[in-house]
Design an enzyme around this catalytic site. Structure first.
Site, mmCIF file in Angstrom:
data_model
loop_
_atom_site.group_PDB
_atom_site.id
_atom_site.type_symbol
_atom_site.label_atom_id
_atom_site.label_comp_id
_atom_site.label_asym_id
_atom_site.label_seq_id
_atom_site.Cartn_x
_atom_site.Cartn_y
_atom_site.Cartn_z
ATOM 1 N N LYS A 290 0.810 -1.220 0.000
ATOM 2 C CA LYS A 290 0.000 0.000 0.000
ATOM 3 C C LYS A 290 0.845 1.273 0.000
ATOM 4 C CE LYS A 290 -4.194 -1.933 1.911
ATOM 5 N NZ LYS A 290 -5.233 -1.904 2.909
ATOM 6 N N ASP A 328 -10.073 2.655 1.680
ATOM 7 C CA ASP A 328 -10.164 2.037 3.007
ATOM 8 C C ASP A 328 -10.819 2.984 4.012
ATOM 9 O OD1 ASP A 328 -9.056 -0.433 2.448
ATOM 10 O OD2 ASP A 328 -7.004 0.192 2.895
#
Ligand code: NAP
Length: 499
Positions: A290, A328
């Site tokens: 990420k 997210d």
């Protein structure tokens, strides 16, 4: 070749009766079968020629020697003799290795009018001279060259894709064995491979083979073609991901010509080569990439900048350029808003357990919503660094931390990996004083119910499950990938169905 790739069922039972049973179990789903005659019990081998008449489908005859991953332990002379005897029994194809020189067998095959699949195997890697070697495989225009090799990295997968793309043959078959090579199976039609091998059992002959129902259902095999847009999730590990289930069902329901699959990535630079080779349109990004994908993202939005992590990349119009965002944060907040029936109350006291990548998005989301946040982590330094970045408090997973958590106890968010995989009955906070008044939010989605959740439910707490967050962040990604809303009925179905 016209039309999409075919589905071939690989039969590797000790008896013909078992093989026929497997064919019947998948009848209607498969277009052809391969008889791995080297797996037949000695007493059955002599009657292998009965199989084409029993299954009423085109059959590939294969009698693989041990050095190519097979079980035929006799001499080459015996193997060639057996193939010569069997090949005229109604088989459509015979699979023989590219280095086999047997003029008597070639003559027998020509006489029987059977097509040859001439195959190259490598169970330990991808030969560096693959392009050169596969170009030399076919010995005539009717032969089908096949490369079954084992990419150990994304760079090797890219090399395999390039070599196969450059192979000029009317029909050809490519197989990348193992998890890294998995995309070559799902994308057979997209790559121009003539068929994809599948397994009737959970114990496949070659690593990476899936069953025909999974290939057809989960991976939309019959709906893909040369122009199908490719999406996926990159990570390590990643093969367990539920994201293909979410996105592919959405694509199917909306009639979008796209497919979504897991890419196990061991080397990120190699993956960018794969992305170019397959013209991948967008990816979900999971641990451990990420942050590292940020080196490649051309443009990132404020969400990525504030959290320092990117979980979604979409290809922009410009060649090789990617745009990054982070779903997210909204994925975490959306289910929580539903618990409150609207906005998250300002001043909410929240304890976040863990300080890894997922915790970063959670703390950013909570701080942005005006919550008071305490971060507790096994490694206290990481808790402190994360908390400091967002004006939160920090502590360890110890008595002092637990005492402090009593002042941040409206919401307890579990973001560690404890409770997954081998630690299935573990919780990072054994004996946590759940009173029934807290909201317990678990990020782990597999298993669907962790010990952390069970402890909270036992005390009467309201809970949010990892699957709710997974779905909520995927729904945002789907909008970017498909340019359309995710069908609500599919979302409900995903939340209520089991693994
Ligand atoms: P990560 O960056 O590797 O962080 C792992 C965290 O777990 C760290 O805080 C680590 O503490 C802690 N931890 C690991 N083993 C521990 C142990 N034995 N005892 C106590 N703490 C331990 O992983 P991540 O990307 O944040 O992912 C964490 C979890 O969230 C995974 O299960 C992932 O699947 C899940 N997740 C779910 C979603 C969703 O949509 N539902 C989204 C993202 C992530 P240390 O700092 O001390 O090592």
């Amino acid at each position: 070749m016209t039309g999409g790739a075919r589905i071939c069922l690989c039969l590797a039972s000790p008896t013909l009766a078992d093989d026929v049973r497997h064919v019947e179990a998948f009848r209607g789903r498969v277009d052809m079968v391969e008889l791995r005659a080297d797996h037949l019990a000695p007493g059955e081998l002599a009657s292998a020629g009965r199989l084409p008449g029993l299954v009423d489908l085109p059959v590939i005859l294969t009698l693989r020697r041990t050095r190519d991953g097979g079980r035929f332990a006799g001499s080459e002379q015996e193997r060639v003799g057996l193939l010569e005897r069997l090949v005229g029994s109604g088989f459509a194809y015979v699979d023989i290795e590219e280095d086999l020189v047997a003029p008597s067998l070639d003559a027998r095959i020509a006489e029987a009018g059977v097509r040859v699949v001439r195959s190259l195997h490598d169970f330990s890697g991808v030969p560096s001279d693959l392009a050169h070697r596969i170009a030399r495989i076919p010995r005539g225009p009717r032969e089908i060259p096949k490369a079954a090799v084992t990419p150990r990295s994304s760079a090797e997968l890219a090399g395999l894709l390039e070599a196969f793309d450059g192979l000029d043959a009317p029909e050809k078959v490519v197989i990348g064995m193992g998890d890294i090579g998995f995309p070559t199976r799902v994308l057979a039609s997209r790559l121009g491979s003539a068929w994809c091998y599948t397994s009737p059992t959970a114990d496949p002959v070659a690593p990476g083979q899936m069953d025909p129902a999974t290939l057809e259902g989960l991976y939309r095999f019959r709906a893909t073609d040369r122009s199908t847009a490719v999406y996926g999730v990159i990570g390590n590990p990643v093969m367990h991901s539920l994201s293909p289930r979410i996105h592919n069902r959405g694509f199917s329901a909306l009639g979008v010509n796209a497919v979504y699959l897991p890419f196990l990535v061991a080397d990120l630079p190699g993956f960018w080569q794969v992305a170019d080779a397959l013209d991948i349109h967008g990816v979900s990004v999971t641990a451990p990439y990420k942050r590292s994908v940020l080196d490649r993202a051309g443009e990132v939005d404020d969400l990525v900048r504030s959290v320092g992590a990117c979980n979604t990349l979409v290809r922009t119009g410009r060649e090789s350029a990617w745009q990054g965002t982070n779903t997210d944060i909204e994925g975490f907040l959306a289910p929580l808003r539903r618990v409150f029936g609207g906005a998250i109350p300002r001043g909410l006291g929240a304890t976040v357990i863990g300080a890894g990548g997922a915790a970063r998005a959670v703390v950013q989301a909570l701080a942005g919503a005006g919550a008071r946040v305490l971060v507790l982590n096994r490694t206290i330094g990481d808790a402190r660094a994360l908390a400091d970045a967002f004006g939160a408090r920090s502590g360890g997973l110890d008595e002092r931390g637990m005492d402090e958590a009593a002042r941040f106890s409206d919401l307890i968010v579990q973001t560690t990996s404890v409770g997954m995989g081998p630690q299935i009955d573990a919780t990072p906070v054994p004996g946590f004083p759940f009173t029934g008044r807290q909201i317990a939010y678990e990020l782990i989605y597999s298993p669907p119910e962790t010990r952390f959740l069970r402890d909270a439910l036992k005390a009467g707490c309201r809970v949010v499950r990892g699957r709710q967050m997974l779905l909520a962040q995927a729904v945002q990604q789907f909008r970017l990938f498909a340019g359309a809303e995710y069908p609500p009925d599919l979302a409900d179905e995903f939340l209520t169905q089991g693994d």
